[in-house]
Design a protein around this motif. Structure first.
Motif, PDB file in Angstrom:
ATOM      1  N   HIS A  98      -6.701  -3.365  -8.510  1.00 16.24           N
ATOM      2  CA  HIS A  98      -6.693  -2.237  -7.662  1.00 16.24           C
ATOM      3  C   HIS A  98      -6.338  -2.470  -5.680  1.00 16.24           C
ATOM      4  O   HIS A  98      -6.635  -2.244  -5.137  1.00 16.24           O
ATOM      5  CB  HIS A  98      -7.580  -1.138  -7.457  1.00 16.24           C
ATOM      6  CG  HIS A  98      -8.810  -1.334  -7.030  1.00 16.24           C
ATOM      7  ND1 HIS A  98      -9.959  -2.491  -7.943  1.00 16.24           N
ATOM      8  CD2 HIS A  98      -9.850  -1.621  -5.676  1.00 16.24           C
ATOM      9  CE1 HIS A  98     -10.922  -3.210  -7.010  1.00 16.24           C
ATOM     10  NE2 HIS A  98     -11.115  -2.019  -5.770  1.00 16.24           N
ATOM     11  N   GLU A  99      -6.782  -4.287  -5.728  1.00 19.12           N
ATOM     12  CA  GLU A  99      -6.805  -4.350  -4.403  1.00 19.12           C
ATOM     13  C   GLU A  99      -5.953  -5.870  -4.781  1.00 19.12           C
ATOM     14  O   GLU A  99      -6.737  -6.380  -5.297  1.00 19.12           O
ATOM     15  CB  GLU A  99      -7.774  -4.374  -3.233  1.00 19.12           C
ATOM     16  CG  GLU A  99      -9.116  -5.074  -4.008  1.00 19.12           C
ATOM     17  CD  GLU A  99     -10.516  -5.002  -3.383  1.00 19.12           C
ATOM     18  OE1 GLU A  99     -10.380  -3.826  -2.698  1.00 19.12           O
ATOM     19  OE2 GLU A  99     -11.427  -5.365  -3.751  1.00 19.12           O
ATOM     20  N   TYR A 143      -6.003  -5.898   0.867  1.00 19.40           N
ATOM     21  CA  TYR A 143      -4.773  -4.725   0.399  1.00 19.40           C
ATOM     22  C   TYR A 143      -5.398  -3.843  -0.401  1.00 19.40           C
ATOM     23  O   TYR A 143      -4.817  -4.049  -1.870  1.00 19.40           O
ATOM     24  CB  TYR A 143      -3.346  -5.382   0.395  1.00 19.40           C
ATOM     25  CG  TYR A 143      -3.226  -6.173   2.458  1.00 19.40           C
ATOM     26  CD1 TYR A 143      -3.020  -5.707   3.335  1.00 19.40           C
ATOM     27  CD2 TYR A 143      -4.274  -7.905   2.738  1.00 19.40           C
ATOM     28  CE1 TYR A 143      -2.872  -6.868   4.696  1.00 19.40           C
ATOM     29  CE2 TYR A 143      -4.483  -8.072   3.986  1.00 19.40           C
ATOM     30  CZ  TYR A 143      -3.107  -7.481   4.677  1.00 19.40           C
ATOM     31  OH  TYR A 143      -3.564  -8.443   6.398  1.00 19.40           O
ATOM     32  N   PRO A 144      -5.063  -2.654  -0.159  1.00 27.07           N
ATOM     33  CA  PRO A 144      -4.731  -1.458  -1.350  1.00 27.07           C
ATOM     34  C   PRO A 144      -3.726  -1.757  -2.316  1.00 27.07           C
ATOM     35  O   PRO A 144      -2.751  -1.992  -1.085  1.00 27.07           O
ATOM     36  CB  PRO A 144      -5.370  -0.461  -0.531  1.00 27.07           C
ATOM     37  CG  PRO A 144      -4.936  -0.567   0.501  1.00 27.07           C
ATOM     38  CD  PRO A 144      -5.587  -2.073   1.026  1.00 27.07           C
ATOM     39  N   LYS A 192      -1.183  -0.216  -4.116  1.00 34.90           N
ATOM     40  CA  LYS A 192      -0.579   1.753  -4.373  1.00 34.90           C
ATOM     41  C   LYS A 192       0.350   1.074  -5.051  1.00 34.90           C
ATOM     42  O   LYS A 192       1.494   2.664  -5.208  1.00 34.90           O
ATOM     43  CB  LYS A 192      -0.995   2.707  -3.262  1.00 34.90           C
ATOM     44  CG  LYS A 192      -2.146   2.845  -2.731  1.00 34.90           C
ATOM     45  CD  LYS A 192      -2.318   3.238  -1.574  1.00 34.90           C
ATOM     46  CE  LYS A 192      -3.777   3.722  -1.318  1.00 34.90           C
ATOM     47  NZ  LYS A 192      -3.917   4.623   0.219  1.00 34.90           N
ATOM     48  N   ASP A 235       0.380  -1.211  -0.031  1.00 34.53           N
ATOM     49  CA  ASP A 235      -0.019  -0.236   0.380  1.00 34.53           C
ATOM     50  C   ASP A 235       0.911   1.062  -0.127  1.00 34.53           C
ATOM     51  O   ASP A 235       0.365   2.341   0.501  1.00 34.53           O
ATOM     52  CB  ASP A 235      -0.553  -0.367   1.503  1.00 34.53           C
ATOM     53  CG  ASP A 235      -0.195   0.228   2.012  1.00 34.53           C
ATOM     54  OD1 ASP A 235       0.897  -0.358   2.371  1.00 34.53           O
ATOM     55  OD2 ASP A 235      -0.811   0.102   3.213  1.00 34.53           O
ATOM     56  N   GLU A 236       2.319   0.939  -0.186  1.00 33.74           N
ATOM     57  CA  GLU A 236       2.904   2.615   0.049  1.00 33.74           C
ATOM     58  C   GLU A 236       2.875   3.016  -1.733  1.00 33.74           C
ATOM     59  O   GLU A 236       4.556   1.607  -2.712  1.00 33.74           O
ATOM     60  CB  GLU A 236       3.820   1.830   0.725  1.00 33.74           C
ATOM     61  CG  GLU A 236       3.552   2.051   1.907  1.00 33.74           C
ATOM     62  CD  GLU A 236       5.083   1.584   2.922  1.00 33.74           C
ATOM     63  OE1 GLU A 236       6.354   1.820   2.497  1.00 33.74           O
ATOM     64  OE2 GLU A 236       4.944   1.000   4.581  1.00 33.74           O
TER      65      GLU A 236
END
Length: 457
Positions: free
Chosen positions: A375-376, A384-385, A387, A349-350
């Motif tokens: 996207h997840e 968990y997203p 990113k 997600d970072e």
């Protein structure tokens, strides 16, 4: 001897995984490979089915190589009553032992976790097989050398031939009553970083050939430049580069590439962590069987010294807590399980994280979802997203592409009576069928799962 051999397509027919081909004759019943299905849920569920025939009636299993989709069903076969020998080359059986024990351990742990945290509808969740069952199976292993004909019965003999792909991998030539059956297993590439080029069969009455990349050519990528650019960007972003990797061959290739980039001054001395207990064990196989690969002793030792090998789960968390930009290579290659999930749980997600996919991503795997831009991601019972930046290098595959596959068949002197395309998704199988017809004008068949063919011998 009867004039027919019956071929049962019990796996890797119309799909890539679950390799199992049973040849029934009046003298011997021979199973070529004994793999697990991976990927889509409906395929994975097939693993829980018993074979549609009595396992006690199978005389011998011959293994092309040690990957899970070629050996992962062995403990279930033994549980169903198979008592014969499981034959392969020395490195293949060494890899198979590592993979079966590791797979059993992961399954036991995941079943325990699922029961404890109640994120499964199975009550109780059970491992596919246990460590005890894996160890019982390994006792039936028997090493055979390559290039030598092994007699199984009066009219049946076979030999293993070097095939690249992973350490120990072979194709199998099986002679039944003077007819030659050739099972390609997984075919390696001509210019592999660590392995020699595959040998090529010279005669095949019946050819069973893999088609994983039957519709694709590997891109001509400058891997050094792509890797060094991603690493420099990771350092600039003060982030983490996470590379999910197959423990066998891909992990050792990545180690070699990263070490080479460092000694050529193409990347700075960024910390590199290998977190794959199975990958560490495979490194030992490279050390034990130097004739099966291209690395010299000195290269092997220098490469291992350059990289931090994570030895325990405690060290996994120390690596996560290490704030420096770093490279983490962890199993599994298709993000289906293993240590890589622990790192993704912390870092996916970072935006400063990059996930680099470096191998084939089967349908239904988390790796395929990442590659397709999800996207997840769901694991450990939660979403968990995503990113992190997702990148891929296509050209590190250990599989032959369409050109390599066509070339692999080029030394066959006769016209095979039948060519069976196996180990491929439907689009790949059909494209490869057309390519073979166009190139060689051979009679090509695409069998379906559970098909049976009677072949004259």
């Amino acid at each position: 001897m009867e004039n027919f051999a019956k071929i049962n397509f019990l796996g890797a027919a119309g799909t890539v995984t679950g390799s199992k081909f049973l040849i029934e004759t009046s003298e011997k019943n021979i199973l070529i490979d004994c793999g697990m299905f991976q990927g889509l849920k409906e395929l994975r569920e097939l693993n829980w089915n018993n074979l549609p025939m009595n396992a006690k009636n199978i005389d011998v299993v011959l293994l092309t190589h040690g990957h899970l989709d070629h050996v992962g069903y062995l403990p279930r076969l033994v549980k169903q009553g198979f008592t014969g020998k499981i034959m392969g080359t020395a490195p293949t059986l060494a890899i198979a032992e590592i993979i079966l024990k590791d797979s059993a351990k992961i399954q036991e742990e995941e079943a325990e976790k699922a029961n404890k945290e109640a994120y499964t509808k199975h009550h109780p969740a059970l491992p596919f097989y246990t460590i005890f069952e894996a160890e019982k199976t390994i006792k039936q292993f028997q090493v055979e050398v390559p290039d030598k004909w092994i007699v199984l019965s009066e009219n049946i003999s076979f030999r293993f031939q070097y095939n690249g792909h992973i350490i120990g991998a072979t194709f199998i030539e099986l002679d039944i009553n003077g007819k030659r059956f050739v099972f390609s297993g997984d075919i390696g590439r001509e210019n592999d970083y660590l392995l020699n080029s595959p040998k090529k069969p010279e005669w095949a009455d019946y050819l069973f050939i893999e088609s994983t990349y039957g519709d694709k050519l590997h891109p001509q990528e400058d891997v050094d430049t792509i890797l060094s650019d991603i690493i420099k960007e990771t350092i600039h972003n003060k982030g983490n580069l996470i590379i999910p990797s197959f423990a066998v061959e891909r992990l050792q290739t990545l180690m070699y590439l990263l070490y080479q980039l460092y000694i050529k001054n193409k990347i700075p001395n960024i910390p590199i962590f290998i977190d794959s207990p199975m990958g560490n064990n495979v490194l030992e196989v490279f050390k034990r069987y130097p004739k099966w690969h291209k690395l010299s002793d000195s290269e092997y030792n220098a490469m291992c010294k350059h990289i931090n090998i994570v030895q325990s789960y405690k060290e996994t968390w120390e690596t996560i807590d290490d704030k420096r930009p770093k490279i983490i290579i962890a199993g599994s290659g298709m993000v289906t399980g293993g240590r890589v999930l622990t790192y993704l749980q912390q870092f996916i997600d970072e935006p400063s994280t990059t996930v680099l996919l470096v191998g084939y991503q089967a349908e239904g795997t988390r790796g395929r979802l990442l590659k397709e831009g999800t996207h997840e991601l769901r694991f450990f019972g939660k979403y968990y997203p995503v990113k992190a930046k997702i990148k891929a290098i296509e050209s590190l595959s250990a599989h032959a592409d369409q050109n390599d596959l066509i070339n692999w068949m080029s030394h066959i002197k006769n016209i095979p009576e039948k060519v069976f395309l196996i180990h491929g998704e439907p689009t790949s199988l059909d494209a490869f069928r057309l390519k073979i017809k166009e190139t060689y004008h051979w009679n090509v068949t695409i069998p379906k799962l559970t098909d049976m063919e009677k072949l004259q011998v």
